[in-house]
Design a protein around this motif. Structure first.
Motif, PDB file in Angstrom:
ATOM      1  N   LEU A 112      74.394   1.876  62.972  1.00 12.89           N
ATOM      2  CA  LEU A 112      75.950   2.586  62.633  1.00 12.89           C
ATOM      3  C   LEU A 112      76.915   2.172  63.608  1.00 12.89           C
ATOM      4  O   LEU A 112      77.975   2.263  63.543  1.00 12.89           O
ATOM      5  CB  LEU A 112      75.745   4.050  62.875  1.00 12.89           C
ATOM      6  CG  LEU A 112      74.773   4.759  61.956  1.00 12.89           C
ATOM      7  CD1 LEU A 112      74.559   6.276  62.120  1.00 12.89           C
ATOM      8  CD2 LEU A 112      75.149   4.468  60.253  1.00 12.89           C
ATOM      9  N   ASN A 116      77.788  -1.591  62.403  1.00  9.31           N
ATOM     10  CA  ASN A 116      78.866  -0.981  61.595  1.00  9.31           C
ATOM     11  C   ASN A 116      78.639  -0.367  60.221  1.00  9.31           C
ATOM     12  O   ASN A 116      79.799  -0.770  59.434  1.00  9.31           O
ATOM     13  CB  ASN A 116      80.208  -1.993  61.829  1.00  9.31           C
ATOM     14  CG  ASN A 116      81.337  -1.166  61.721  1.00  9.31           C
ATOM     15  OD1 ASN A 116      81.241   0.054  62.078  1.00  9.31           O
ATOM     16  ND2 ASN A 116      82.366  -1.914  61.330  1.00  9.31           N
ATOM     17  N   ASP A 118      78.256   2.161  57.205  1.00  9.83           N
ATOM     18  CA  ASP A 118      78.845   3.613  57.245  1.00  9.83           C
ATOM     19  C   ASP A 118      77.707   4.487  56.977  1.00  9.83           C
ATOM     20  O   ASP A 118      78.261   5.671  57.390  1.00  9.83           O
ATOM     21  CB  ASP A 118      79.766   3.687  56.091  1.00  9.83           C
ATOM     22  CG  ASP A 118      80.766   2.813  56.082  1.00  9.83           C
ATOM     23  OD1 ASP A 118      81.777   2.745  56.914  1.00  9.83           O
ATOM     24  OD2 ASP A 118      80.935   1.712  55.256  1.00  9.83           O
ATOM     25  N   ALA A 119      76.533   4.392  56.890  1.00  9.26           N
ATOM     26  CA  ALA A 119      75.579   5.544  56.483  1.00  9.26           C
ATOM     27  C   ALA A 119      74.088   4.682  56.740  1.00  9.26           C
ATOM     28  O   ALA A 119      73.869   3.429  56.562  1.00  9.26           O
ATOM     29  CB  ALA A 119      75.687   5.949  55.075  1.00  9.26           C
ATOM     30  N   ARG A 137      78.467  11.036  64.635  1.00 13.05           N
ATOM     31  CA  ARG A 137      79.467   9.826  64.842  1.00 13.05           C
ATOM     32  C   ARG A 137      80.441  10.005  63.761  1.00 13.05           C
ATOM     33  O   ARG A 137      80.324   9.930  62.455  1.00 13.05           O
ATOM     34  CB  ARG A 137      78.577   8.519  64.498  1.00 13.05           C
ATOM     35  CG  ARG A 137      77.869   8.074  65.613  1.00 13.05           C
ATOM     36  CD  ARG A 137      76.784   6.953  65.274  1.00 13.05           C
ATOM     37  NE  ARG A 137      76.313   6.362  66.329  1.00 13.05           N
ATOM     38  CZ  ARG A 137      75.252   6.788  67.148  1.00 13.05           C
ATOM     39  NH1 ARG A 137      74.290   7.985  66.610  1.00 13.05           N
ATOM     40  NH2 ARG A 137      74.649   6.103  67.911  1.00 13.05           N
ATOM     41  N   LYS A 140      80.686   8.545  59.924  1.00 11.91           N
ATOM     42  CA  LYS A 140      79.259   7.898  59.599  1.00 11.91           C
ATOM     43  C   LYS A 140      78.414   8.945  58.909  1.00 11.91           C
ATOM     44  O   LYS A 140      78.506  10.183  59.288  1.00 11.91           O
ATOM     45  CB  LYS A 140      78.558   7.474  60.857  1.00 11.91           C
ATOM     46  CG  LYS A 140      79.509   6.532  61.880  1.00 11.91           C
ATOM     47  CD  LYS A 140      79.371   4.931  61.066  1.00 11.91           C
ATOM     48  CE  LYS A 140      80.113   4.258  61.893  1.00 11.91           C
ATOM     49  NZ  LYS A 140      80.221   2.718  61.193  1.00 11.91           N
ATOM     50  N   GLU A 183      78.696  14.992  57.142  1.00 11.97           N
ATOM     51  CA  GLU A 183      77.840  13.794  57.590  1.00 11.97           C
ATOM     52  C   GLU A 183      76.735  13.906  56.841  1.00 11.97           C
ATOM     53  O   GLU A 183      75.874  12.797  57.060  1.00 11.97           O
ATOM     54  CB  GLU A 183      77.258  14.148  59.168  1.00 11.97           C
ATOM     55  CG  GLU A 183      78.652  14.285  60.204  1.00 11.97           C
ATOM     56  CD  GLU A 183      78.196  14.442  61.587  1.00 11.97           C
ATOM     57  OE1 GLU A 183      76.895  14.242  61.771  1.00 11.97           O
ATOM     58  OE2 GLU A 183      78.940  14.737  62.263  1.00 11.97           O
TER      59      GLU A 183
END
Length: 272
Positions: A112, A116, A118-119, A137, A140, A183
């Motif tokens: 994450l 980088n 997103d999930a 986050r 995320k 999230e």
């Protein structure tokens, strides 16, 4: 990437499709093998051909880990390429991590933060301390295995507990109390539309990542009917082999684009 951004991209694209990048050197067109990085060359072509028809990409880490350091480089380049060229598309690391404490925290940082994404997909069967380190986050998502599409899911996930709930349902109820809804997503298999409908009634505002469409026999239209929620949609419907391996010839990318567009059209009921 927050919920509003996901929904806005779904509405803009008129698609719920997530393309799984399960890239196998034994299956990609042979003419790509002469490239310095054939995995990335294949992924780049698939991404460019399908981006107009999908809202997310899901590289499965096993298909990159299998090639050691070079595979990880291909994974990182793939994520970076999507982020730089298609920033509205969600990138899901299909890693199915499920360890506890500091180890889970390191997995979260790896996928994450460093990479980088997103999930990340997470296996919850070690309990709360195997899931919570992935949350907190901004933008995320934690995508937790709920009821999966494989036949072996019945071995454990469908077992009935003394309270009358299936193991999978009890796990999802617990996870929903640990992770904020903005999230959290659940993995719910496309091959079980009746179960999907029941789970949707229990979680009316939660996004589901739905694998199993295409090669595994699931129907995109049935998934939409069973799980789509007006106004928030709440679905990312994944297809992997049926899209990325639509052709093994020189036209592999164009064929993938056509397969993605066909699936997108099968999801049209979500936008009626």
């Amino acid at each position: 990437m927050n919920r509003n951004e996901i929904v806005a991209h779904i509405e803009e694209t008129k698609s719920l499709l997530c393309v799984g990048l399960d890239t196998d050197l034994d299956k990609i067109p042979t003419h790509l093998l002469s490239n310095e990085d054939p995995i990335f060359a294949f992924n780049k072509a698939i991404i460019d051909a399908t981006a107009a028809h999908c809202v997310a990409y899901k590289p499965n880490t096993a298909f990159y880990e299998a090639y050691g350091l070079e595979g990880w480089k291909s994974f990182e380049k793939t994520v970076s390429y999507i982020k730089e060229n298609y920033p509205k598309h969600m990138v899901i690391a299909d890693a199915k991590r499920g360890d506890i404490g500091n180890t889970a925290a390191r997995y979260a940082k790896a996928f994450l933060d460093t990479l980088n994404c997103d999930a990340i997909t997470v296996a919850p069967y070690m309990g709360k301390d195997s899931v919570q380190p992935f949350s907190g986050r901004k933008g995320k998502w934690v995508i937790v295995l709920g009821l999966t599409s494989n036949p072996g899911a019945d071995d454990i996930q469908k077992l009935e507990l003394s309270n009358g709930l299936a193991v999978s349902q009890s796990v999802m109820d617990s996870v929903a109390s640990w992770i904020p809804n903005d999230e959290l997503m659940f993995v719910v298999g496309a091959t079980r539309p009746d179960e999907l409908a029941k789970i949707r009634s229990r979680y009316p505002e939660t996004f589901f990542l739905v694998p199993g469409v295409g090669a595994q026999g699931g129907s995109a239209a049935e998934v939409v009917e069973a799980g789509c929620v007006k106004g928030i949609y709440g679905l990312l419907i994944n297809a992997s082999r049926g899209v990325i391996y639509a052709s093994s010839g020189d036209d592999f990318a164009e064929a993938a684009g056509r397969a993605a567009e066909k699936l997108k059209m099968e999801m049209a009921g979500a936008f009626a």
